[in-house]
Design an enzyme around this catalytic site. Structure first.
Site, mmCIF file in Angstrom:
data_model
loop_
_atom_site.group_PDB
_atom_site.id
_atom_site.type_symbol
_atom_site.label_atom_id
_atom_site.label_comp_id
_atom_site.label_asym_id
_atom_site.label_seq_id
_atom_site.Cartn_x
_atom_site.Cartn_y
_atom_site.Cartn_z
ATOM 1 N N LYS A 1 0.875 -1.051 -0.006
ATOM 2 C CA LYS A 1 0.049 0.019 0.067
ATOM 3 C C LYS A 1 0.996 1.513 0.009
ATOM 4 O O LYS A 1 0.667 2.326 -0.553
ATOM 5 C CB LYS A 1 -1.050 -0.026 1.073
ATOM 6 C CG LYS A 1 -2.138 -1.005 0.967
ATOM 7 C CD LYS A 1 -3.286 -0.802 1.928
ATOM 8 C CE LYS A 1 -4.335 -1.506 1.476
ATOM 9 N NZ LYS A 1 -5.679 -1.486 1.924
ATOM 10 N N LYS B 1 -5.372 -9.312 -5.953
ATOM 11 C CA LYS B 1 -6.857 -9.610 -5.524
ATOM 12 C C LYS B 1 -7.755 -8.462 -5.851
ATOM 13 O O LYS B 1 -7.521 -7.503 -6.351
ATOM 14 C CB LYS B 1 -6.535 -9.792 -4.033
ATOM 15 C CG LYS B 1 -6.458 -8.422 -3.360
ATOM 16 C CD LYS B 1 -6.617 -8.505 -1.811
ATOM 17 C CE LYS B 1 -6.757 -7.230 -1.311
ATOM 18 N NZ LYS B 1 -7.449 -7.197 -0.006
ATOM 19 N N LYS C 1 -11.199 -2.935 -3.578
ATOM 20 C CA LYS C 1 -11.823 -1.740 -3.733
ATOM 21 C C LYS C 1 -11.123 -0.664 -4.500
ATOM 22 O O LYS C 1 -11.733 0.372 -4.873
ATOM 23 C CB LYS C 1 -12.399 -1.194 -2.212
ATOM 24 C CG LYS C 1 -13.006 -2.175 -1.323
ATOM 25 C CD LYS C 1 -13.459 -1.402 -0.123
ATOM 26 C CE LYS C 1 -13.872 -2.495 0.970
ATOM 27 N NZ LYS C 1 -12.965 -2.285 2.000
HETATM 28 N N1 AQP Z 1 -10.244 -10.232 -2.820
HETATM 29 C C1 AQP Z 1 -10.732 -10.788 -1.736
HETATM 30 N N2 AQP Z 1 -10.940 -12.137 -1.640
HETATM 31 C C2 AQP Z 1 -11.033 -12.532 -0.387
HETATM 32 N N3 AQP Z 1 -11.223 -11.760 0.496
HETATM 33 C C3 AQP Z 1 -11.059 -10.604 0.709
HETATM 34 N N4 AQP Z 1 -10.982 -9.368 1.293
HETATM 35 C C4 AQP Z 1 -10.815 -8.395 0.902
HETATM 36 N N5 AQP Z 1 -10.519 -8.770 -0.547
HETATM 37 C C5 AQP Z 1 -10.686 -9.902 -0.740
HETATM 38 C C6 AQP Z 1 -11.516 -9.650 2.869
HETATM 39 O O1 AQP Z 1 -12.340 -8.872 3.114
HETATM 40 C C7 AQP Z 1 -12.652 -8.396 4.380
HETATM 41 C C8 AQP Z 1 -12.672 -6.687 4.534
HETATM 42 O O2 AQP Z 1 -11.784 -6.273 3.946
HETATM 43 P P1 AQP Z 1 -11.226 -4.576 4.227
HETATM 44 O O3 AQP Z 1 -12.409 -3.873 3.672
HETATM 45 O O4 AQP Z 1 -11.104 -4.473 5.792
HETATM 46 O O5 AQP Z 1 -9.876 -4.623 3.702
HETATM 47 P P2 AQP Z 1 -9.217 -4.794 2.493
HETATM 48 O O6 AQP Z 1 -8.586 -6.008 2.261
HETATM 49 O O7 AQP Z 1 -8.295 -3.706 2.457
HETATM 50 O O8 AQP Z 1 -10.354 -4.649 1.135
HETATM 51 P P3 AQP Z 1 -10.072 -4.420 -0.331
HETATM 52 O O9 AQP Z 1 -11.091 -4.464 -0.888
HETATM 53 O O10 AQP Z 1 -8.880 -4.979 -0.911
HETATM 54 O O11 AQP Z 1 -9.701 -2.630 -0.334
HETATM 55 P P4 AQP Z 1 -8.444 -2.045 -0.532
HETATM 56 O O12 AQP Z 1 -8.390 -1.689 -2.032
HETATM 57 O O13 AQP Z 1 -8.351 -0.893 0.272
HETATM 58 O O14 AQP Z 1 -6.984 -2.711 -0.342
HETATM 59 C C9 AQP Z 1 -11.375 -8.896 5.043
HETATM 60 O O15 AQP Z 1 -11.498 -9.914 5.886
HETATM 61 C C10 AQP Z 1 -10.417 -9.009 3.828
HETATM 62 O O16 AQP Z 1 -9.497 -10.398 4.104
#
Ligand code: AQP
Length: 334
Positions: free
Chosen positions: A113, A196, A199
């Site tokens: 990040k 992965k 968002k």
């Molecule tokens: N691609 C994924 N596959 C499976 N699980 C996922 N999680 C996130 N992406 C995947 C799981 O969703 C939960 C909530 O995630 P979060 O919002 O707390 O954080 P994150 O991992 O930062 O989500 P994003 O969507 O990937 O956002 P950005 O773009 O900010 O990095 C967690 O349990 C996570 O493991």
């Protein structure tokens, strides 16, 4: 036998996608009936990267609406936002004094990040895993349902808990266990199966949202990157075909049909015919959820009351943990 305590959080940083649902929220639903379940909208994690305050607030309501629309029931589990329970920050500081800099330096999510411009990343982004450890340990969670990407942070949480117990010579914290959905440990981007589904990906075609219309879902699956071969005939072929593997994983984890069975069903068929079936499976999942989200999102009073009720219950438990720690750490003067 006492029930397991289950804790997990979701960041209100944008639209919730299929990866978040299959990796995390779907698992939450499995726990709410039988476990002591606590699910948190982690708005303080969100500010590790600057958030517009009004947008952040709306995103908290949006994640809560999604929780409720997916079937989480505030009568069966605690639903609240992190900033309403200040004990998260208090414990985060205590644990910051236990966590070692060397441990945090190994966290791959920070490296990903922060990118090359590490000096310009916030201290909060670096310390994020310590706040996450505090979220979990504050409620003495036994199990933490998360996506595979959070496994390293859970290992750190266990290391911090173990060192704290050792330093203060008492088992204050249990060592929590990550619960990862075997059918969907990590859903990948529809545009690049090496990353992965996330968002923050700049391409909206990389992710399917729980708020997408049927047309949007169809367009995203049509556009999903694939190769020019026919559908695989055995699971051995998936290793070299990450895009198809990802699409089959999505199909399998939504329909609860084993991947091998899906491979047999579509063996040698054109990818477009598989994509058509996949669209149906995804739309059948998302259409009722997205309708419910719209309804709930309009009921601000219900959302506010749900947060208030959940926060009260969470605060009561969190406060008990902090009082116990204060007394052990030399912070009580009564
Ligand atoms: N691609 C994924 N596959 C499976 N699980 C996922 N999680 C996130 N992406 C995947 C799981 O969703 C939960 C909530 O995630 P979060 O919002 O707390 O954080 P994150 O991992 O930062 O989500 P994003 O969507 O990937 O956002 P950005 O773009 O900010 O990095 C967690 O349990 C996570 O493991």
């Amino acid at each position: 036998m006492s029930k397991d305590t289950v804790f997990s959080g979701v960041q209100p940083t944008g639209d919730i996608h299929l990866g978040n649902y299959l990796g995390a929220i779907k698992q939450f639903l499995n726990f709410q009936d039988d476990a002591d379940s606590i699910f948190c909208i982690v708005d303080q994690h969100a500010i590790t990267v600057f958030q517009d305050p009004e947008e952040l607030k709306q995103n908290v309501y949006s994640v809560l609406s999604i929780f409720l629309a997916c079937g989480l029931d505030p009568k069966k589990c605690i639903l609240f936002n992190q900033s309403a329970v200040r004990e998260h920050s208090v414990l985060s500081w205590y644990l910051s004094c236990t966590a070692r800099v060397g441990w945090l330096n190994r966290m791959t999510q920070f490296k990903d990040k922060a990118g090359k411009n590490r000096d310009n990343a916030s201290l909060g982004l670096y310390a994020y895993p310590v706040l996450m450890a505090a979220d979990i340990l504050l409620y003495h969670a036994d199990k933490v349902p998360v996506g595979d990407d959070q496994k390293q942070h859970l290992e750190l949480t266990r290391d911090i808990a173990h060192k704290f117990n050792t330093d203060y010579k008492k088992t204050f914290f249990k060592l929590p266990e990550p619960i990862i959905n075997k059918a969907a440990p990590r859903i990948m981007s529809l545009r690049d199966a090496n990353n992965k589904m996330s968002k923050s990906d700049i391409s909206k075609y990389s992710r399917i949202l729980l708020t997408d219309s049927n047309d949007e879902i169809s367009a995203k699956i049509n556009k999903a990157k694939s190769d020019s071969l026919a559908m695989p005939t055995s699971s051995d072929q998936l290793a070299n075909r990450p895009e198809i593997n990802n699409l089959i994983t999505i199909y399998s984890s939504i329909s609860n049909v084993e991947k091998d069975k899906i491979i047999t069903l579509f063996a040698n068929k054109e990818i477009s015919s598989f994509k058509n079936e996949l669209k149906e499976v995804v739309i059948n999942l998302i259409e009722p959820i997205s309708k419910e989200i719209k309804k709930i999102m309009n009921d601000k009073k219900y959302l506010q009351e749900t947060l208030k009720h959940g926060s009260l219950k969470a605060r009561e438990r969190a406060n008990k943990t902090i009082l116990e720690l204060n007394s052990a750490m030399g912070f009580n003067f009564d």
